[in-house]
Design an enzyme around this catalytic site. Structure first.
Site, PDB file in Angstrom:
ATOM      1  N   MET A 274     -43.114  31.229 -17.116  1.00  0.00           N
ATOM      2  CA  MET A 274     -43.489  31.259 -15.703  1.00  0.00           C
ATOM      3  C   MET A 274     -43.575  32.679 -15.140  1.00  0.00           C
ATOM      4  SD  MET A 274     -44.013  28.150 -14.814  1.00  0.00           S
ATOM      5  CE  MET A 274     -44.111  28.401 -13.047  1.00  0.00           C
ATOM      6  N   ARG A 275     -43.282  33.687 -15.955  1.00  0.00           N
ATOM      7  CA  ARG A 275     -43.295  35.051 -15.424  1.00  0.00           C
ATOM      8  C   ARG A 275     -44.689  35.440 -14.945  1.00  0.00           C
ATOM      9  NH1 ARG A 275     -40.584  37.599 -19.144  1.00  0.00           N
ATOM     10  NH2 ARG A 275     -38.634  37.691 -17.982  1.00  0.00           N
ATOM     11  N   ALA A 276     -45.727  34.975 -15.633  1.00  0.00           N
ATOM     12  CA  ALA A 276     -47.091  35.320 -15.237  1.00  0.00           C
ATOM     13  C   ALA A 276     -47.400  34.811 -13.832  1.00  0.00           C
ATOM     14  CB  ALA A 276     -48.088  34.752 -16.247  1.00  0.00           C
TER      15      ALA A 276
END
Length: 665
Positions: A274-276
């Protein structure tokens, strides 16, 4: 003090300047990775950014740059009382590729800690970079143990120094900026994901722009101070715009529509985790603030995707980074539609870095494996013969997982993941007197060395009287990277289409393994009457894969020439990097046909490797009902082992490494 090149004087490189400015507006974006060829102003632009950053309020006298408004309660120089402080310019700290662990995280005086119980700590680069920029030039060449420390600090926002139960912690929140030349190797996926944004830079092919680059550089070199003074007004304007964007940032609204576009885009490009999504959201918000708006528009989301996703999309290690812009536009249109009436979004206000618009398209065609870029390809993308005596390049078959091929013995080469080696990290195997600065204390050996002398030293209290001569360095065993030199037979006997495809697939599989184990690789090919160094030893496994893809076949089999050329390559590399041990992978059917007495000549060349104790593996490519076993004979002359293409697979060669070691013993 050297006057830096003005940021606003950098010619072109709009994406690079925009990415750096967005991080200046919102450090939460997570930093920038700048990829590109040498001589493209990567380092110049990064070093110039620090002069544009607003000053930082700090607690006077604190070596760890604590914020006076909210000082770190665990600061080694604390405790600090909240209140007024002083301001200083934002720092840009450079981390050299060859830095030691102590230089990065700081050094603890073990002798005083053991004898006096005092935490005498000298801060490192992470402390200096707190609330500033940490810049790593050639970040892809950074040693693994330093990468691990960077990952820990970036994840926790703090640095921990622990030595034999003595621990020091301090805050370490910094903007991570790295530059790299992809030809020298790629980054570890974990570190790659830590960079919020990435940009690709290349030198302009426009003569007028190149002339302006040279003109400005010469003017700067002649008189840096005068050149910087001519750009002072532009620098002040950009600095003021950064301050204004920072103040506006909390008021920027990221609506549900934009958030849905972000989530849909990340899902469409199959990025991991989910970092993107989070980075895209922060980048789009910073783009709106930089453009002077309080609402995030579809054009901001598009630009954020172009900066945040290329290095995160799911791909094979040898695929070039990039983003399919047509697919991106389709996704944004399907899940948004706010920019339907504006197919060519306004790039935002003029000025350094532009606004929330899209970057200029590259002139060079892009694509992964596009047959239009392969002049030798025929219908259906299949290579066609280019002449009666030579076959054009065959495509590699699907790569597979291989078992580890390692070099026997224990080395002392660069850190990696292939062969056993004495390293600074790994399991402790013994102790010795330190050579130079003590880095890893062996506590038990140190106490054992000091204990017999306590009465003679007049010990009267509970503390142990420790002298410098008592200290013992822990010896550790880990893994090293090797030089894997591929020697590939490209002669006519290997030219059968399916056979060469399988050979290339096997070599590509071994290249994938070398990529994961942080090896250097080289490629020597032989056919016709001579051997060529298709790729000198390099850290760029991508380059080796590209050369392998275009490798043609045909002609006789000058096996001896190939071995002699490989021996010369190893001789030169031994002078350049004597600690890195080689592993030769010879890919051939063994049917030497070049020159007089080719088989005997090949045997004599092979014995040169055995005399130098070079570890080797022969991949036997002989096929058909009648097999001569010549590859096995060459393996015996090399002092190595032979394995067929089928046996090379991970589930088929469980005993290969043991065979290599047994034959080398």
């Amino acid at each position: 003090m050297t006057t830096p090149f003005p940021f606003t004087a950098v010619v072109g490189q709009d994406d690079l300047r925009l990415a750096l400015l967005l991080n200046a507006v919102s450090p939460a974006v997570g930093g920038v990775l700048v990829r590109g060829e040498k001589g493209t102003a990567k380092s110049t632009a990064v070093r110039a950014l620090s002069a544009l950053l607003p000053e930082v309020p700090v607690v006077p006298g604190c070596r760890f740059s604590c914020d006076p408004a909210s000082p770190d309660p665990g600061c080694p120089d604390g405790p600090h009382e909240a209140g007024g402080g002083a301001e200083r310019p934002a720092r840009m700290v450079e981390l050299p590729v060859g830095a030691s662990e102590d230089r990065l995280v700081g050094a603890l005086d073990i002798e005083r800690a053991l004898s006096e119980g005092v935490k005498a700590f000298e801060p490192g680069l992470l402390a200096d970079a707190h609330r500033g920029i940490l810049y790593v030039d050639e970040v892809n060449l950074l040693h693994d143990h330093l990468v691990d420390l960077l990952l820990d600090a970036a994840a926790m926002g703090a640095s921990y120094v622990e030595r034999e139960g003595v621990s020091v912690r301090h805050a370490a929140r910094f903007l991570l900026v790295g530059t790299m030349n992809p030809e020298e190797g790629e980054l570890r996926p974990q570190l790659l994901d830590r960079f919020g944004l990435t940009v690709e830079v290349a030198a302009s092919r426009e003569p007028d722009q190149r002339v302006e680059v040279v003109r400005r550089r010469l003017a700067y070199d002649d008189d840096p101070a005068a050149f910087a003074a001519r750009w002072a007004e532009e620098e002040a304007a950009v600095r003021a715009r950064i301050v204004a964007a920072r103040e506006l940032l909390p008021a920027v609204r990221l609506g549900d529509g934009a958030l849905r576009q972000i989530a849909a885009t990340c899902a469409a490009f199959e990025v991991d985790g989910m970092r993107a999504d989070i980075v895209m959201a922060r980048t789009a918000t910073a783009l709106a603030a930089w453009a002077g708006r309080t609402d995030v528009l579809a054009e901001d989301v598009r630009q954020a995707a172009l900066l945040a996703l290329p290095h995160r999309r799911r791909r094979n290690p040898f695929d070039a980074p990039g983003l399919d812009e047509d697919k991106l536009d389709e996704t944004l249109e399907e899940f948004g539609g706010s920019d339907d009436d504006d197919p060519d979004p306004d790039p935002g206000p003029d000025g350094p870095g532009g606004g929330g618009g899209q970057p200029e398209p590259d002139d060079a065609p892009q694509g992964d494996g596009d047959t239009a870029a392969r002049p030798e390809a025929g219908e259906g993308g299949q290579p066609q013969p280019s002449g009666a005596g030579e076959q054009s390049a065959a495509r590699a078959s699907e790569p597979f997982r291989t078992k580890v091929l390692s070099v026997p013995g224990i080395g002392e080469g660069a850190a990696g993941r292939r062969s056993r080696a004495r390293t600074e990290h790994g399991r402790t195997t013994g102790a010795r007197r330190p050579r130079g600065a003590l880095t890893k204390l062996h506590l038990a050996a140190t106490v054992q060395a000091a204990a017999p002398h306590q009465r003679a030293r007049g010990r009267s209290g509970p503390g142990l009287v420790v002298r410098r001569d008592d200290l013992r360095q822990a010896t550790r065993e880990g893994r090293e990277g090797n030089l894997v030199l591929f020697v590939v037979d490209a002669s006519g006997s290997m030219a059968a289409r399916q056979r060469m495809s399988a050979v290339k697939g096997a070599v590509l599989s071994l290249l994938l393994d070398a990529y994961q184990r942080r090896d250097k690789v080289g490629l020597v090919t032989f056919r016709g009457t001579a051997a060529d160094v298709a790729l000198p030893p390099t850290s760029s496994v991508d380059a080796a894969a590209a050369r392998l893809e275009t490798l043609p076949t045909g002609g006789r089999t000058p096996l001896a020439a190939g071995l002699l050329r490989a021996h010369d390559v190893l001789r030169v590399e031994r002078l350049r990097d004597p600690a890195r041990r080689p592993l030769v992978v010879l890919v051939t059917d063994g049917r030497a046909t070049g020159g007089p007495e080719p088989v005997a000549l090949a045997g004599r060349a092979a014995r040169l490797f055995a005399a130098d104790s070079v570890a080797s593996v022969v991949v036997d490519c002989e096929s058909g009902p009648v097999r001569l076993g010549l590859a096995g004979q060459i393996a015996g002359e090399l002092g190595g082992t032979a394995v067929t293409l089928d046996e090379l697979r991970a589930d088929s060669i469980a005993g290969l490494v043991k065979d290599v070691q047994r034959r080398a013993a």
